[in-house]
Scaffold this motif. Structure first.
Motif: not given
Ligand SMILES: Cc1ncc(COP(=O)(O)O)c(C=O)c1O
Length: 324
Positions: A40-46
């Protein structure tokens, strides 16, 4: 303070430290367990985390269960929903690995798969890059052979088969390499220790066929589809000889853990000019942005954990069109 982490274990969510199996459990004694590895990939902006190809991983888990005569207590949707729920509870704020395992749970001596119920457990753990550095890998062709389909089928992610992986990987690292490529008994290239292999030769993308004792990688299928759709690059799936590795223009590994990992030498021979090749490089860049949710065209492969978008199990993705 450390956040409390949960696991799914024997039918419920429990604190991770309470998710323990008995030492007499069949799956532990005989390796009669199957698993999946998801990222699972974390998207900081979202402020969102995306599980990559959730549904496809559970489809493969169900195939592995079938091969190992495991009874299916959960539907595909239930497996996906349990995983989303667990990820939400664990509330990650960075890239995460998700490990569901189904194991033969009888406490008995003897490796029988019959009269031996199976149990599901899932945990999540923070997980960054498997390989570090962008300069490419130095690999060895392993002296170990891949497990054959008629011994332990590699298309099922069977825990016991990973002893083969561990031997090959460990010897490569002990000999000063980053990774290994393992051959089938017939001498054809099979795969890396826990990753598939692609070769580029004269602008053509080539990978080993599913009959070469490989795990049919979800990343492999993703690349086949992506390369065709982005650059009109069709993948040829055919047996690859060991000596083709030495004259390839480019080589790279792919897998959930490895992601896209270019190879710059095999058995101390440079691949191409010994640098990461252009095709491997562009596949790697697009893959990482796609997984992080930055390429809308591929959002069909991502399941957001915190803000479901109406397609919680990535159902729109369906089966991969371009696989071979
Ligand atoms: C033996 C083996 N081959 C290939 C792969 C790559 O498969 P996927 O892309 O589905 O992660 C894995 C991944 O875990 C693996 O264990």
């Amino acid at each position: 303070m450390e956040k409390k982490q949960f696991a799914y274990f024997e039918g419920k969510f429990v604190p991770l430290e309470e998710a323990n199996i008995n030492i007499m459990t069949s799956g532990f004694l005989y390796g009669t367990a199957i698993f999946e590895g998801l990222r699972a990939y974390w998207n900081e902006r979202k402020e969102e985390i995306y599980i990559f190809r959730l549904r496809e991983h559970y489809e493969r888990l169900q195939d592995s269960m079938k091969i190992m005569r495991m009874d299916v207590k959960y539907s595909l949707d239930e497996l996906c929903n349990l995983t989303i729920e667990l990820a939400r509870r664990n509330n990650p704020r960075g890239d995460t690995y998700i490990r569901p395992t189904v194991y033969k749970a009888a406490k008995q001596i003897g490796p029988s798969l019959l009269n031996n119920p199976s149990e599901l457990c899932i945990f999540t753990v923070a997980f960054g890059d498997y390989f570090h550095g962008a300069d490419g890998l130095h690999v060895q062709v392993s002296a170990w052979r891949r497990v054959e389909d008629n011994a332990i089928p590699a298309r099922a992610k069977i825990v016991g088969a990973y002893a083969n992986t561990a031997l090959a990987k460990t010897d490569a690292v002990a000999a000063g390499f980053d990774e290994c490529i393992v051959l089938s008994e017939n001498g054809h290239v099979s795969e890396g220790s826990a990753m598939n292999v692609f070769m580029v030769k004269r602008g053509k993308l080539i990978t080993t066929p599913t009959t070469e004792n490989i795990l049919e990688g979800i990343t492999r299928n993703t690349i086949i589809e992506m390369a065709a759709s982005e650059w009109g690059l069709k993948t040829e799936c055919r047996p690859i000889d060991r000596s083709e590795l030495y004259i390839a223009d480019e080589l790279f590994f792919c897998g959930t853990g490895a992601q896209i990992a270019p190879i710059v030498s095999v058995d101390r021979r440079p691949v191409g000019n010994g640098k990461v090749g252009p095709i491997s490089d562009k596949i790697r860049s697009l893959y990482v942005s796609m997984c992080r949710g930055d390429v809308p065209k591929y959002s069909k492969w991502l399941t957001p954990v915190f803000k479901p978008d109406g397609d919680p199990m990535g159902q729109a993705a369906g089966k991969t069109a371009g696989c071979c």
